[in-house]
Design a protein around this motif. Structure first.
Motif, PDB file in Angstrom:
ATOM      1  N   ALA A 341       0.718  -1.018  -0.110  1.00  0.00           N
ATOM      2  CA  ALA A 341       0.137   0.333   0.049  1.00  0.00           C
ATOM      3  C   ALA A 341       0.461   1.342   0.017  1.00  0.00           C
ATOM      4  N   ILE A 342       2.133   0.885   1.156  1.00  0.00           N
ATOM      5  CA  ILE A 342       2.525   2.663   1.530  1.00  0.00           C
ATOM      6  C   ILE A 342       3.344   3.030  -0.586  1.00  0.00           C
ATOM      7  N   MET A 343       4.330   1.686  -1.330  1.00  0.00           N
ATOM      8  CA  MET A 343       4.412   1.852  -2.073  1.00  0.00           C
ATOM      9  C   MET A 343       3.967   2.177  -3.303  1.00  0.00           C
ATOM     10  N   ARG A 344       2.777   1.848  -3.486  1.00  0.00           N
ATOM     11  CA  ARG A 344       1.328   1.784  -4.301  1.00  0.00           C
ATOM     12  C   ARG A 344       1.134   3.489  -3.755  1.00  0.00           C
ATOM     13  N   GLN A 345       0.811   4.115  -3.128  1.00  0.00           N
ATOM     14  CA  GLN A 345       0.565   5.807  -2.926  1.00  0.00           C
ATOM     15  C   GLN A 345       1.854   6.045  -3.095  1.00  0.00           C
ATOM     16  N   LEU A 346       3.071   5.720  -3.295  1.00  0.00           N
ATOM     17  CA  LEU A 346       4.743   7.304  -3.480  1.00  0.00           C
ATOM     18  C   LEU A 346       4.169   6.351  -5.074  1.00  0.00           C
ATOM     19  N   LYS A 347       4.251   5.527  -5.503  1.00  0.00           N
ATOM     20  CA  LYS A 347       4.358   6.100  -7.023  1.00  0.00           C
ATOM     21  C   LYS A 347       2.600   6.707  -8.043  1.00  0.00           C
ATOM     22  N   GLN A 348       2.111   6.353  -7.143  1.00  0.00           N
ATOM     23  CA  GLN A 348      -0.032   7.740  -7.589  1.00  0.00           C
ATOM     24  C   GLN A 348       0.834   8.607  -7.047  1.00  0.00           C
ATOM     25  N   GLU A 349       1.090   9.459  -5.588  1.00  0.00           N
ATOM     26  CA  GLU A 349       1.097   9.901  -5.596  1.00  0.00           C
ATOM     27  C   GLU A 349       2.006  11.104  -5.664  1.00  0.00           C
ATOM     28  N   GLY A 350       3.258  10.343  -5.480  1.00  0.00           N
ATOM     29  CA  GLY A 350       4.901  10.690  -5.056  1.00  0.00           C
ATOM     30  C   GLY A 350       5.454  11.255  -3.749  1.00  0.00           C
ATOM     31  N   TYR A 431      -5.169   1.424  -1.353  1.00  0.00           N
ATOM     32  CA  TYR A 431      -4.252   1.757  -2.306  1.00  0.00           C
ATOM     33  C   TYR A 431      -3.993   0.033  -2.646  1.00  0.00           C
ATOM     34  N   VAL A 432      -4.445  -1.053  -2.240  1.00  0.00           N
ATOM     35  CA  VAL A 432      -4.328  -2.161  -2.600  1.00  0.00           C
ATOM     36  C   VAL A 432      -6.110  -2.922  -3.420  1.00  0.00           C
ATOM     37  N   PRO A 433      -6.417  -2.321  -3.700  1.00  0.00           N
ATOM     38  CA  PRO A 433      -8.197  -2.531  -4.053  1.00  0.00           C
ATOM     39  C   PRO A 433      -8.251  -3.995  -3.788  1.00  0.00           C
ATOM     40  N   GLU A 434      -7.516  -4.773  -4.143  1.00  0.00           N
ATOM     41  CA  GLU A 434      -7.241  -6.887  -4.668  1.00  0.00           C
ATOM     42  C   GLU A 434      -8.168  -7.134  -3.081  1.00  0.00           C
ATOM     43  N   LEU A 435      -7.661  -6.312  -2.100  1.00  0.00           N
ATOM     44  CA  LEU A 435      -8.142  -6.400  -0.742  1.00  0.00           C
ATOM     45  C   LEU A 435      -8.487  -6.109  -0.146  1.00  0.00           C
TER      46      LEU A 435
END
Length: 501
Positions: A341-350, A431-435
């Protein structure tokens, strides 16, 4: 007809008109000598290969805002496309440049570039005036006060700056005289490029949560400084790394680009704290700003600060290499929902919370994956809106227990740490919508959910969401043994080098 000479202000990490002494110097010089004023920013068309799209978009917005603010002062921003070492010498001739003003920088690449340009400028009789305006303190003066040695602890750094005065901020009150406007003032040649012009497809980009620019920076600063009680009670460890809305100011991208003066932030914090009970460094908001100054000082005084080899401050650790694990971490596919979730937020929002950065940095290095902090630093350099050369290297060394922090056995749990502030896993579900249909009882450890629950939630582990790439409970103990051996080897190496009395 004789050409009118030019005074250049070279914007770098000072994308603002407030508290910009170098810019004011340039305006005064142009006015006094009846020269043209050309404020410039150099942008390399290859920037898209080095900077993530969120950060590039933030930069372009900041440049657009800067141009607007300069136009309100009867000036404009000239965008120079290309490599500074190639393009600036051409402008020296074309514009008959007599003076250049700019900020002091400590990034070794920029220092090397500046030395090259200064050598050419000196031969042509061009005077370069540099100002310290990206930090609260002159870090070279701090080092000098410590006999040239880098302060190795935060407390030592605070003791060195305790009695150093912080200059007041300066304002740009007057406009640029008409006679200082060059004949190419309206030329489209120097306009700010769009993402389109840089051949960048932004259709897959999320809406930018934090717009770039000085105007937004001042608005955000004033918003948080109006919350006097919140500022005075702020404690870094007690803020939440996984709140849906940020639990900190998110002023860092504006400070790192120079849209907001660090000195102005310092004075505003002092103003809010005056006469009130408030938290103290290192946990206070002022303490966070001082961490930045600490890392800037360390970066300015250390060779190879952003590398392990050749860095006198950095512990030499035999990190492993695993491209598959590195990629899974960078893309948020480790099988640990909080990390992902943290790494996806980083990639999406910077942007991600500083404690979230701690979590994923520890996970990549000494905690779980045993991959070099330099690899993690490269990923952060690409994605972070607030990327900063010295802070990025310093924090990665700290979190990997390579420098500054040596309690390597204190490892963040990718399960327990997130639960402290978000038991329901709402952050993970965003951030991890699969879950998102997983019961809260399994949201941090989905591999433990019975197959029936996984099926009912529409997410089977190993099919719809990856299996965890390592077993944290087992691997972090093995890594602690490796750290113990590395520390012992480093101690022995130092003992051998130490001269006998």
């Amino acid at each position: 007809m004789t050409k009118v000479p030019t005074v250049i202000h070279w914007f770098r990490l000072d994308l603002r008109i407030h508290d910009n002494l170098a810019l004011r110097n340039a305006i005064n010089e142009a006015e006094n000598r009846k020269h043209y004023l050309r404020p410039i920013y150099v942008i390399d068309p290859n920037i898209k290969n080095r900077v993530g799209l969120n950060r590039l978009r933030f930069l372009l917005q900041s440049l657009q805002d800067l141009d607007m603010n300069l136009r309100n002062k009867n000036s404009r921003l000239y965008i120079i496309r290309g490599n500074a070492m190639e393009e600036l010498p051409k402008l020296f001739e074309k514009w008959q440049v007599k003076n250049i003003t700019c900020q002091v920088d400590i990034d070794p690449e920029v220092v090397q570039q500046d030395e090259f340009i200064e050598e050419i400028a000196e031969k042509k009789g061009i005077f370069i005036n540099k100002r310290v305006q990206h930090t609260v303190y002159d870090v070279h003066r701090v080092l000098k006060n410590n006999n040239g040695a880098v302060p190795l602890t935060y407390q030592k750094f605070l003791s060195l700056v305790n009695d150093l005065p912080v200059k007041e901020c300066i304002e740009l009150t007057k406009s640029v005289p008409d006679e200082c406007k060059p004949p190419d003032f309206e030329s489209n040649k120097y306009n700010i490029p769009s993402l389109d012009e840089l051949d960048i497809d932004d259709t897959n980009l999320e809406p930018l949560k934090y717009p770039g620019g000085e105007t937004e920076a001042i608005k955000r600063l004033n918003l948080y400084m109006s919350k006097k009680q919140w500022v005075c009670k702020f404690e870094k460890p007690n803020s939440s790394p996984n709140s849906i809305e940020p639990s900190t100011t998110v002023l860092s991208p504006y400070i790192s680009h120079g849209c907001l003066s660090a000195k102005l932030f310092y004075h505003k914090l002092k103003e809010v704290e005056r006469g009130s009970q408030h938290t103290l460094p290192p946990v206070s908001l002022l303490g966070q700003l001082m961490w930045r100054e600490f890392y800037y000082t360390a970066g300015a005084g250390t060779n190879n600060f952003d590398k392990m080899v050749g860095n006198p401050l950095c512990m030499q650790i035999p990190w492993g290499k695993n491209e598959e694990h590195l990629k899974a971490w960078a893309e948020g596919r480790t099988g640990y929902p909080f990390v992902d979730a943290i790494m996806r937020q980083l990639k999406q929002e910077g942007w991600i919370h500083h404690l979230a950065r701690h979590m994923v940095a520890c996970f990549l290095t000494r905690g779980d994956l045993w991959i070099s902090w330099e690899e993690g630093a490269k990923v952060f350099e690409e994605y972070l809106l607030d990327y900063d050369w010295s802070l990025n290297a310093g924090n990665w060394m700290w979190l990997s227990a390579s420098a500054f922090f040596y309690k390597y056995f204190r490892v963040y749990s990718p399960v327990a740490f997130g639960k402290k502030t978000d038991k329901e896993g709402l952050y993970i579900k965003k951030y991890v919508p699969e879950l998102k249909k997983f019961p809260s009882s399994f949201i941090y450890e989905p591999w433990k959910a019975p197959k029936s629950i996984q099926t009912a939630a529409g997410c089977v582990i190993g099919v719809d969401y990856p299996k965890r790439i390592v077993d944290h409970d087992k691997i972090h103990k093995e890594n602690m043994q490796k750290m113990n051996i590395a520390y012992k080897a480093n101690r022995e190496k130092k003992a051998v080098k130490r001269p006998r009395s």
